[in-house]
Each structure stands twice: as C-alpha cells, then as structure tokens.
Scaffold this active site. Structure first.
Site, PDB file in Angstrom:
ATOM      1  N   LYS A  93      41.644 103.946  28.252  1.00 20.40           N
ATOM      2  CA  LYS A  93      42.719 104.950  28.229  1.00 20.40           C
ATOM      3  C   LYS A  93      42.240 105.880  29.538  1.00 20.40           C
ATOM      4  O   LYS A  93      43.000 106.725  30.002  1.00 20.40           O
ATOM      5  CB  LYS A  93      42.581 105.758  27.100  1.00 20.40           C
ATOM      6  N   HIS A 221      31.595 109.727  17.949  1.00 21.84           N
ATOM      7  CA  HIS A 221      31.895 110.232  19.329  1.00 21.84           C
ATOM      8  C   HIS A 221      31.584 111.730  19.531  1.00 21.84           C
ATOM      9  O   HIS A 221      32.103 112.451  18.851  1.00 21.84           O
ATOM     10  CB  HIS A 221      33.399 109.678  19.712  1.00 21.84           C
ATOM     11  N   GLU A 292      31.243 103.672  24.405  1.00 20.69           N
ATOM     12  CA  GLU A 292      32.510 103.602  24.992  1.00 20.69           C
ATOM     13  C   GLU A 292      32.660 104.568  26.186  1.00 20.69           C
ATOM     14  O   GLU A 292      33.577 105.506  26.218  1.00 20.69           O
ATOM     15  CB  GLU A 292      33.569 104.125  24.103  1.00 20.69           C
TER      16      GLU A 292
END
Length: 443
Positions: A93, A221, A292
């Site tokens: 993304k 996250h 990530e």
C-alpha cells in the site's frame, strides 16, 4: 515507461553472492550514493529540457518521478545488517510501483497486502502465495474468498466477528492475532482502529479453538512513522504473553509479525537495535519473525519534478515587499497527498529557472543575500491544495520553471486522486545507482 538501462555488467550476479558480498562491505553499500545524485540530476535535466510549455501537447509537461532502485537495494542491505532475524514483507500500500515490487521479489522479500488488487498484483508477478500475508484485520468477504481461492492463507484478525467470517470462507487459514499497541508516538496511529486488547485475547483464542481454526502467529504494529523505539519493547513483551496464552489453548505459535513503523532516516539503527534486543529477550529463537516495512524502503528513493503553471504577484505596500504565489501542476489531491494523509512536509528546491538547471545547487547565505519569498500551491480549485506556506529562493521564478522535491516515495502516488480531472498517473523514470540491483533486474 520502460526502465532506463545502465551499462550492462558482465559479472555473474546471484542474489546470494550480491547480498553476502555487499553486507560484508559493511551492510550499507555506499559506492552508489554519490552516483545517485549524478544519475538523478541527469534524468531530471534530460526530461525538462525536452519540454516547451508554449508548444507541447496537453500532458507532456505533467509532473514526473525519478526513482532510484539502487536506493531501495541499499535499504534492503541495511535491513539485513541490522535486523537479520526479521524477514521483510513489503507493505504494498505504501507504493505499489511495479519495478520496486520486482526488485524486492528478486531480493526474496515477502509482501503485506490489504486488498484483492494488491494480492493480484503480487501473485501475477509469479510470487508464491506463501510469501503473502493478508494483513488486514477486517476483510471484505469477497476479497477474503478471492484470497482463499488464490492460496493466500496467512492473514490477521483482531475480533470475534472476523473469526466467524474466516470460518465460513477460509477455514484452513493460518491466522495471526493482531494485538493492540501503544502507538502514541507515531505519525499515523493505527491502534484506534485495529488491534485486540490483552484482556480480550483469551476470548478470541478460545473461540478460534472452538471453531477449529488455526492460530499460528501474533502480530502488532506500533504505527506508521513511529518516533518512540520503546514501543517495540512493550509490544514484544505483549506478544510473548499471547504466545504463552495461545499454548494453553493448544495453539503452537510459529511466527511473530512486528509490523511496520520503520523510517529510512538516521533513526533506523537505534530503532532496529531496540527491536533486535526485545526479540532476543521475549521471542524464543525457534519462532520466525517477519516485518511489514513500507516507507523504509521507498521513502527516499523517489524524487518528483513539478512545473510552475501560474504565478501571482503579491505586493505589500506597507512593508514595501513583493512575494509570489506559485501554482504547480501537482498538489495535495495528487502526489502531495502525503501532506494531508501522512503528515509529511516536502521541501521544494529549484530545478530549472529560465534556461538554467539548478539541481543540487547548494548555496550559503553569503552567496544569496537577496532572497525572494514564495508560497506554493497545487493546481485544483480547492483552497486546501497548499504545498508550502513560505519558502525562500534567490531566483525570480516564473511560468515554465520547475521545482523538485526529494523523498517522495511513500504514500504519494499510491494515494493520488483524479480530483478536478487532473491525472493520478505520472511517468516514472527509473535509474539504478547500485550495480547489484542493476544485475538482479537485468538493467
């Protein structure tokens, strides 16, 4: 546009040879850093010199990017040196540029996907579905069904309803329980939307067991653009709590996903040191660790050039000053969306003034005693389309001149819109300042 080609190398490069060689040189290849400026400058100059706004066709003078894939490569080696235990799964993304994705594929990265379109883009490159994690805790049913049909099994969840959905559509999924973290020190906070609090994880694990689902991982996250490395300590401690808790319900956790939040600036080394130490303390060595990263890889790899399409003179009779409003052919509804959505502050620099190319011209205050003030605006009719309130240049800029902005690779073209009918598809000129990356890509 096809990638630009550097002079081919005759040396036989393999991924293993390249990585082992370059990491042995210190982990961050620096022989391409000085070359990068030269290559970027040449690409910018070559492009703008072909454009005459008085005669060009509509769209020929649009903003464009120069992307240095060598910078992406250097960031990968830097990651390997500092976080050898953590396998990167690039956050698509952030910037789904096809050449970036292709290079990361050659480097053996995995991918963090959040939608059907992202999953398809990765799998159409020939990537094995096992290298994809569907890291979207709240998935569209049709997208989840599509992922299951494509063989993507790794996915996150953080609530009861998602478990029922997964049971119905993808009962053989490999599930990662995403937990809540403290992301108060991040540019973009995610915990307000995603993450199970620790007082709910037992209930979720119990239900997963009852439904016959397979929980294999814990994910967290700490927020996009994180500024507090200590957040990793608490997050790893909490992940260990859930690992032990999952064992009580018969789940054997084999993976921890430490998410994103990494930036490519000088904070990466202290951040990675804290994370590496936390993993050593809290996460047993037999457990696989993935991450990530998004902006970390691409933030500094893209430079954008924009032309001045209009100028307004602003005179203050009281102060006796003259300043200018510059209107560019890109703005916050386009590739500068990072200003609104990602809290970024792009820095404008003069690329072309009149007939003079100014790229990478560094001036001291002694060289430029007379400075002119500008505000910079985007092309749409919205007053919010404002890039910079005040910037000083020694040149008097006019229509047809060009500015450039570095560090424009993260959450820029990925979130550009077509508001007011302006294009959200801009040319990317690829250069590569690292021979290792050139060889991997066949440039």
């Amino acid at each position: 546009m096809a990638p630009s080609a550097l002079t081919p190398t005759t040396e036989d490069y393999s991924y293993e040879a390249i990585i082992s060689k370059d990491i042995s040189l210190g982990g961050v290849v620096d022989h391409g850093v000085s070359k990068a400026k030269e290559l970027i400058g040449h690409a910018l100059k070559s492009r703008v010199e072909t454009i005459d706004q008085n005669t060009c066709e509509a769209g020929e003078e649009d903003a464009f990017f120069v992307a240095d894939l060598g910078e992406v490569y250097r960031q990968h080696l830097r990651w390997k040196k500092n976080l050898a235990r953590v396998k990167p799964h690039y956050a698509v993304k952030c910037n789904p540029d096809p050449q970036v994705l292709r290079l990361l594929n050659e480097l053996g990265c995995g991918y963090d996907c959040a939608s059907k379109a992202e999953i398809d883009q990765i799998l159409e490159m020939g990537v094995d579905p096992s290298r994809v994690i569907y890291a979207q805790p709240c998935k569209t049913k049709s997208h989840l069904r599509h992922a299951a049909l494509k063989g993507v099994k790794q996915m996150t969840f953080d609530n009861i309803d998602e478990l029922y959905k997964i049971k119905q559509i993808s009962p053989d999924a490999e599930l990662f329980l995403r937990i809540h973290t403290d992301d108060s020190g991040s540019l973009v906070r995610l915990s307000q939307k995603y993450g199970a609090s620790l007082d709910t994880t037992a209930e979720l694990l119990e239900l997963a067991k009852k439904l016959g689902l397979n929980v294999v991982g814990v994910a967290f996250h700490i927020g996009s653009g994180a500024t507090d490395p200590k957040a990793f300590l608490k997050a790893c401690q909490d992940a260990r709590f859930v690992i032990d808790q999952a064992a009580v319900y018969g789940f054997e956790i084999h993976t921890v996903d430490v998410g994103g939040g990494f930036t490519g600036d000088k904070t990466f080394e202290p951040f990675s040191a804290v994370l590496a130490a936390a993993l050593e303390v809290y996460i047993p060595p037999h457990i696989r660790v993935i991450g990530e990263p998004g902006r970390y890889y691409v933030g500094t790899a893209f430079t954008i050039a924009c032309s001045v399409i209009a100028r307004r003179t602003v005179t203050d009779a009281t102060l006796g000053t003259t300043s200018y409003m510059l209107y560019l052919n890109d703005g916050v509804y386009g590739n500068f969306s990072s200003i609104m959505y990602d809290h970024q502050h792009p820095v404008p620099m003069v690329l072309k003034a009149g007939n003079d190319i100014k790229y990478d011209v560094r001036r001291s205050g002694y060289d430029t005693p007379s400075m002119i003030e500008y505000s910079i605006w985007g092309p749409t009719c919205d007053g919010l389309d404002h890039i910079n309130s005040s910037v000083m240049f020694p040149e008097i800029l006019d229509v047809g001149d060009w500015l450039y902005f570095e560090d424009m690779g993260a959450y820029t073209k990925a979130s550009a819109t077509r508001f007011n009918g302006f294009t959200n598809s801009h040319e990317v000129i690829y250069i590569c300042s690292e021979p290792g990356a050139s060889a991997l890509l066949g440039f």
